[in-house]
Enzyme design. Sequence first.
Site, mmCIF file in Angstrom:
data_model
loop_
_atom_site.group_PDB
_atom_site.id
_atom_site.type_symbol
_atom_site.label_atom_id
_atom_site.label_comp_id
_atom_site.label_asym_id
_atom_site.label_seq_id
_atom_site.Cartn_x
_atom_site.Cartn_y
_atom_site.Cartn_z
ATOM 1 N N ASN A 7 0.825 -1.123 0.173
ATOM 2 C CA ASN A 7 0.091 0.050 -0.130
ATOM 3 C C ASN A 7 0.908 1.134 -0.091
ATOM 4 O O ASN A 7 1.340 1.692 1.145
ATOM 5 C CB ASN A 7 -0.793 0.085 1.324
ATOM 6 N N LYS A 14 3.346 0.864 3.000
ATOM 7 C CA LYS A 14 2.894 -0.224 4.243
ATOM 8 C C LYS A 14 3.106 -1.869 3.459
ATOM 9 O O LYS A 14 2.631 -1.855 2.292
ATOM 10 C CB LYS A 14 1.659 0.024 4.446
ATOM 11 N N ARG A 91 -2.327 -2.110 -3.551
ATOM 12 C CA ARG A 91 -3.507 -1.288 -3.407
ATOM 13 C C ARG A 91 -3.484 -0.102 -4.310
ATOM 14 O O ARG A 91 -2.393 0.672 -4.455
ATOM 15 C CB ARG A 91 -3.608 -1.016 -1.904
ATOM 16 N N HIS A 180 -12.913 3.061 -0.179
ATOM 17 C CA HIS A 180 -13.132 2.027 0.790
ATOM 18 C C HIS A 180 -13.653 0.865 0.434
ATOM 19 O O HIS A 180 -14.266 -0.080 1.062
ATOM 20 C CB HIS A 180 -13.896 2.618 2.017
ATOM 21 N N GLY A 210 -13.837 5.966 10.105
ATOM 22 C CA GLY A 210 -12.506 6.311 10.429
ATOM 23 C C GLY A 210 -12.063 7.513 10.270
ATOM 24 O O GLY A 210 -13.110 8.614 10.107
ATOM 25 N N ARG A 241 -12.327 16.472 6.393
ATOM 26 C CA ARG A 241 -13.040 16.725 5.153
ATOM 27 C C ARG A 241 -14.555 17.015 5.408
ATOM 28 O O ARG A 241 -14.939 16.555 6.431
ATOM 29 C CB ARG A 241 -12.957 15.346 4.161
ATOM 30 N N GLU A 389 -8.656 -4.934 4.843
ATOM 31 C CA GLU A 389 -8.547 -4.398 3.519
ATOM 32 C C GLU A 389 -7.329 -5.415 2.816
ATOM 33 O O GLU A 389 -7.596 -5.719 1.792
ATOM 34 C CB GLU A 389 -8.282 -3.091 3.313
HETATM 35 P P1 ADP Z 1 -7.907 5.748 9.195
HETATM 36 O O1 ADP Z 1 -7.517 4.203 8.890
HETATM 37 O O2 ADP Z 1 -8.691 6.411 8.194
HETATM 38 O O3 ADP Z 1 -6.757 6.588 9.456
HETATM 39 P P2 ADP Z 1 -9.100 4.573 11.637
HETATM 40 O O4 ADP Z 1 -9.851 3.514 10.790
HETATM 41 O O5 ADP Z 1 -7.662 4.205 12.106
HETATM 42 O O6 ADP Z 1 -8.859 5.772 10.179
HETATM 43 O O7 ADP Z 1 -9.759 5.591 12.486
HETATM 44 C C1 ADP Z 1 -9.383 6.736 13.196
HETATM 45 C C2 ADP Z 1 -10.336 7.107 14.083
HETATM 46 O O8 ADP Z 1 -10.528 6.156 15.078
HETATM 47 C C3 ADP Z 1 -9.953 8.292 15.130
HETATM 48 O O9 ADP Z 1 -11.137 9.078 15.042
HETATM 49 C C4 ADP Z 1 -9.603 7.756 16.294
HETATM 50 O O10 ADP Z 1 -9.558 8.608 17.216
HETATM 51 C C5 ADP Z 1 -10.470 6.701 16.472
HETATM 52 N N1 ADP Z 1 -9.752 5.722 17.481
HETATM 53 C C6 ADP Z 1 -8.682 4.806 17.105
HETATM 54 N N2 ADP Z 1 -8.187 4.117 17.917
HETATM 55 C C7 ADP Z 1 -9.037 4.672 19.092
HETATM 56 C C8 ADP Z 1 -9.245 4.552 20.522
HETATM 57 N N3 ADP Z 1 -8.307 3.827 21.106
HETATM 58 N N4 ADP Z 1 -10.074 5.342 21.424
HETATM 59 C C9 ADP Z 1 -10.939 5.877 20.574
HETATM 60 N N5 ADP Z 1 -10.886 6.116 19.347
HETATM 61 C C10 ADP Z 1 -10.099 5.567 18.588
#
Ligand code: ADP
Length: 404
Positions: A7, A14, A91, A180, A210, A241, A389
């Site tokens: 990725n 990654k 990816r 996604h 996320g 966003r 994924e």
């Molecule tokens: P991406 O892969 O798009 O960067 P993620 O799927 O990792 O996003 O999601 C990120 C979101 O998940 C953030 O808003 C983060 O605060 C929340 N998050 C991740 N771990 C925790 C946790 N331990 N407690 C609360 N929220 C979390």
Amino acid sequence: MKILVLNAGSSSLKYQLIDMESEKVLAKGNADRIGIEGSFCKHKKDGGEEIVKSVILKDHKDAIEVIMSLLVDAEQGCIKSMDEIGAVGHRVVASGEYFKEPTLVTEESIERLKKTFPLGPLHNPAAYTGVMACREVMPSTPMVLVFDTSFHLTMPEVAYLYNIKYEDYKQYSVRRYGAHGTSHKFVSGKAAEYLGKDPKDLNIITCHLGNGSSISAVKGGKCVDTSMGFTPLAGVCMGTRSGDIDASAVQFLANQKGMDINQILTYLNKESGLKGLSGGFSDFRDLRENVEKGGETGRRAQLALDKFAYDCKKYVGAYMAVLGRVDCIVFTAGISEWNGFIINQILEGLEPYGISVDKEKNTDSCKVPVKDITGKDSKVKILVIPTNEELVIARETKEVVTGK
Ligand code: ADP
């Protein structure tokens, strides 16, 4: 067969090496700060400790060479030689209408990949760089392009068209593509497996929440609508966003702030959403902490969370109407997996439609492959499923390479 999933971002790469018989991750990691001072590679083999190695990574080719050396390393590695890698899955974020499905890397498909750059200006050139670097390091290993958008290509015209001149859609391919897709595919498939049903017999709403968030309607295993659009900017409120916004408001705001089209798009992509509403916090952890502080900071943090839940509720409602009958609603990604309260808030008030959550089971973490939080009287199953994924990319790569 062992498959390497890559990725590539503009300055990161990654990776996961997956054994396809057991579908187990043998090793994974991330080469970071490629082309920037202070580059390093994080690596962890199954059952081992994560190591961080400082290395000079001038470009993606250097990164792949370092990843290979770690994978075959006597102590940190998990294979004896690179020849054990049967295929590489790359990816790719945006396919446009240039690719309908996962595609073998050939001279021809590489040329076609270049045409997708304007559709994923940040990610697609990086994927291309990753492909070219990989071809240099392992020229005889088959490689496959797997697109985030493929799962959404089953949407009907009414779902993917924008209401602009049809001729312009035809000429410029301006339409909804979504994002996604591998995640929506994985969690809808996993939900069917958990429910012991054929995906063909199920209507599912999948919510990938996320940093970037998107919601999809999946009918009989096929995506029929999704909240992201031509790019990932559309849909619900996200970390930074804006999600959906009237194009005239964009023009008005740009004029007021003296911004050109590129600047206003950066504003909508990077300074808006939860961050813009709350006054600087894009992450749920920070938002929750700030709500506790109270005062104006707390009110704004709460407002951002409320708006996020409201936007998600509206899309869930829209897709209930699109699907007619909903069997299951699935939540995935960081926000869903760690913030049970937001799922309660999104689905609150939908009891008349046979939707309710078991609030006791809906805890703030999800450490199981499927967490069933369906309420006692709920007709619709409510599940939290951590996404995977990379596994979807590996499965699709195997399918293209082996034909099964
Ligand atoms: P991406 O892969 O798009 O960067 P993620 O799927 O990792 O996003 O999601 C990120 C979101 O998940 C953030 O808003 C983060 O605060 C929340 N998050 C991740 N771990 C925790 C946790 N331990 N407690 C609360 N929220 C979390």
